[in-house]
Each structure stands twice: as C-alpha cells, then as structure tokens.
Motif scaffolding. Sequence first.
Motif, mmCIF file in Angstrom:
data_model
loop_
_atom_site.group_PDB
_atom_site.id
_atom_site.type_symbol
_atom_site.label_atom_id
_atom_site.label_comp_id
_atom_site.label_asym_id
_atom_site.label_seq_id
_atom_site.Cartn_x
_atom_site.Cartn_y
_atom_site.Cartn_z
ATOM 1 N N PHE A 36 9.412 2.947 4.553
ATOM 2 C CA PHE A 36 8.743 1.652 4.468
ATOM 3 C C PHE A 36 8.276 1.278 5.865
ATOM 4 O O PHE A 36 9.035 1.400 6.834
ATOM 5 C CB PHE A 36 9.721 0.565 3.979
ATOM 6 N N LEU A 37 7.037 0.833 5.972
ATOM 7 C CA LEU A 37 6.532 0.265 7.213
ATOM 8 C C LEU A 37 6.371 -1.228 6.955
ATOM 9 O O LEU A 37 5.586 -1.628 6.097
ATOM 10 C CB LEU A 37 5.188 0.882 7.594
ATOM 11 N N TYR A 38 7.135 -2.014 7.683
ATOM 12 C CA TYR A 38 7.174 -3.459 7.434
ATOM 13 C C TYR A 38 6.271 -4.204 8.414
ATOM 14 O O TYR A 38 6.268 -3.954 9.619
ATOM 15 C CB TYR A 38 8.613 -3.970 7.563
ATOM 16 N N HIS A 39 5.518 -5.148 7.867
ATOM 17 C CA HIS A 39 4.750 -6.102 8.665
ATOM 18 C C HIS A 39 4.804 -7.434 7.915
ATOM 19 O O HIS A 39 4.580 -7.461 6.703
ATOM 20 C CB HIS A 39 3.299 -5.636 8.823
ATOM 21 N N PRO A 40 5.104 -8.550 8.601
ATOM 22 C CA PRO A 40 5.299 -9.816 7.889
ATOM 23 C C PRO A 40 4.037 -10.366 7.212
ATOM 24 O O PRO A 40 4.136 -11.066 6.212
ATOM 25 C CB PRO A 40 5.793 -10.776 8.978
ATOM 26 N N ASP A 41 2.860 -10.024 7.734
ATOM 27 C CA ASP A 41 1.622 -10.589 7.205
ATOM 28 C C ASP A 41 0.891 -9.553 6.352
ATOM 29 O O ASP A 41 0.317 -8.593 6.874
ATOM 30 C CB ASP A 41 0.727 -11.060 8.363
ATOM 31 N N GLU A 42 0.909 -9.755 5.041
ATOM 32 C CA GLU A 42 0.314 -8.804 4.110
ATOM 33 C C GLU A 42 -1.160 -8.534 4.422
ATOM 34 O O GLU A 42 -1.652 -7.414 4.283
ATOM 35 C CB GLU A 42 0.463 -9.317 2.669
ATOM 36 N N TYR A 85 0.848 -1.185 0.000
ATOM 37 C CA TYR A 85 0.000 0.000 0.000
ATOM 38 C C TYR A 85 0.885 1.235 0.000
ATOM 39 O O TYR A 85 1.982 1.215 0.544
ATOM 40 C CB TYR A 85 -0.857 0.055 1.277
ATOM 41 N N LYS A 86 0.362 2.321 -0.587
ATOM 42 C CA LYS A 86 1.018 3.619 -0.494
ATOM 43 C C LYS A 86 0.088 4.538 0.276
ATOM 44 O O LYS A 86 -1.076 4.678 -0.077
ATOM 45 C CB LYS A 86 1.210 4.232 -1.885
ATOM 46 N N PHE A 123 5.269 3.501 2.446
ATOM 47 C CA PHE A 123 4.986 2.235 1.780
ATOM 48 C C PHE A 123 4.736 1.176 2.846
ATOM 49 O O PHE A 123 5.596 0.949 3.693
ATOM 50 C CB PHE A 123 6.161 1.806 0.898
ATOM 51 N N LEU A 124 3.569 0.569 2.817
ATOM 52 C CA LEU A 124 3.265 -0.518 3.750
ATOM 53 C C LEU A 124 3.554 -1.820 3.015
ATOM 54 O O LEU A 124 2.970 -2.079 1.965
ATOM 55 C CB LEU A 124 1.798 -0.474 4.171
ATOM 56 N N THR A 125 4.474 -2.616 3.555
ATOM 57 C CA THR A 125 4.938 -3.780 2.810
ATOM 58 C C THR A 125 5.208 -4.968 3.724
ATOM 59 O O THR A 125 5.445 -4.801 4.917
ATOM 60 C CB THR A 125 6.213 -3.426 2.010
ATOM 61 N N SER A 155 -1.047 18.766 -8.538
ATOM 62 C CA SER A 155 -2.107 17.992 -7.905
ATOM 63 C C SER A 155 -1.487 17.158 -6.791
ATOM 64 O O SER A 155 -0.310 17.304 -6.469
ATOM 65 C CB SER A 155 -2.805 17.093 -8.937
ATOM 66 N N TYR A 156 -2.282 16.287 -6.213
ATOM 67 C CA TYR A 156 -1.827 15.440 -5.111
ATOM 68 C C TYR A 156 -1.374 14.078 -5.641
ATOM 69 O O TYR A 156 -1.886 13.591 -6.645
ATOM 70 C CB TYR A 156 -2.968 15.241 -4.101
ATOM 71 N N GLU A 157 -0.430 13.472 -4.918
ATOM 72 C CA GLU A 157 0.115 12.182 -5.346
ATOM 73 C C GLU A 157 -0.968 11.105 -5.434
ATOM 74 O O GLU A 157 -0.954 10.283 -6.339
ATOM 75 C CB GLU A 157 1.237 11.724 -4.410
ATOM 76 N N ASN A 158 -1.924 11.116 -4.510
ATOM 77 C CA ASN A 158 -2.959 10.081 -4.555
ATOM 78 C C ASN A 158 -3.897 10.282 -5.751
ATOM 79 O O ASN A 158 -4.441 9.315 -6.269
ATOM 80 C CB ASN A 158 -3.732 9.967 -3.235
ATOM 81 N N ILE A 159 -4.061 11.510 -6.224
ATOM 82 C CA ILE A 159 -4.864 11.776 -7.418
ATOM 83 C C ILE A 159 -4.111 11.272 -8.662
ATOM 84 O O ILE A 159 -4.682 10.661 -9.556
ATOM 85 C CB ILE A 159 -5.205 13.275 -7.551
ATOM 86 N N LYS A 160 -2.788 11.500 -8.681
ATOM 87 C CA LYS A 160 -1.958 11.042 -9.817
ATOM 88 C C LYS A 160 -2.068 9.529 -9.996
ATOM 89 O O LYS A 160 -2.044 9.030 -11.110
ATOM 90 C CB LYS A 160 -0.503 11.454 -9.609
#
Length: 195
Positions: free
Chosen positions: A49-55, A2-3, A12-14, A185-190
């Motif tokens: 990056f925010l890391y979590h082992p379980d997607e 996720y971004k 980044f959630l990964t 514009s905003y990154e989430n709109i792009k």
Amino acid sequence: MYKVFVNDKALFLTNEVQKETNFKIFLLESIDIKKLIIKLFQNKIENAFLYHPDEKLIMKTLKAKIPVVKAGGGLVYNEEGNVLFIYRNGKWDLPKGGTEKNETMEETAMREVEEETGVSGLSVVKKLQKTYHVFKRNGRYKLKQTYWYEMKSTFKGIPKGQEDEGIEKVEWIHPNDIPKLLENSYENIKLLFKK
C-alpha cells in the motif's frame, strides 16, 4: 484507490489505512519508488500500500516520482460477439500502444488496434477504465497509463499480428473461453473483464 501492477504484484495507492493487513504500508510522499519497484520485481515484497492522505493528489504524487508513458488500447468485439486478443511474450493481451503527437487517446487506441492486429472497421462504443503498470525500458522504470475503449468491428478478414511488435497470434475469442485464457494474461487486462 488505484491499483498499479508491477508484473503480477499490486501496488495499492490509497488515502485510507486499514487495520490487520498482510501488506506493507509506505508513505507515498517519502518512498523511494525505484527501490520499492525493484523489491516487487525481485519478489521480496508481495504487495504494498502506498498511502497519501489526499485522494486527489495520490496519482499526481506517484507520477512526480516516475516517468509516465500514455497508451491507448481496445477491447474489441466483432459482429459475432467475440473478443480480439493478441498473444505476445508468452501471454494473452489486448492490443494497445503509445500515443503519437497530436493524437487523441481514442485515435491512439484505434490506430494501435489496427496496426497490431490488421483489424479495421472499428468504432468506439464507450470509454473503459484506465489501467496502470510499471515496466522497464532502457534500464529505466516507467509507469504506463493505458486508456481503454470498448470497440466494435465490422472486419471480416483474418487478423494478422504485427511481427515487429512481437505479436505471435491474433485471435477472436468466444466470451465463454475468456476466463480460461485470462489465466495466462496480465492482471491489468483481467481488471477489464471484472463485472
């Protein structure tokens, strides 16, 4: 993955850790999310990056750390194939807003488009991706999760911005002119315009 955007910085959630990265990596489980958000707002960290082992648990874990606000929005095309944009807070954006009681996300998105732009004759074509960004209201950071819908409109009048929402302009933009407009514009709109 996720971004989540904090201004124009990406979180980044990964569930994967990559070698050779110029990003800071934090454990999602133990991070003080407020401190990290403040560092991003203050430009002390570029991206992280925010890391979590379980997607499957990544987004749930983040949402347990920060209040979530759900919103619905529209990427609206008229019969000529132009896209509806609003101009607010010095940037081009798409109409969106918070959900009301007993409303589906689709209903929220259509109501918000109509309220913010005056454009009616809307129908949903398809569901698009969700976007995430952090904002501050009343001194508290919140995560906005926006559900986007591609829509078409048969509206023939002149769109009018909702003044009490700070919308200065509402315009139908030709697809060829969208890349230039997205520079402000905003990154989430792009993300919604990336093929």
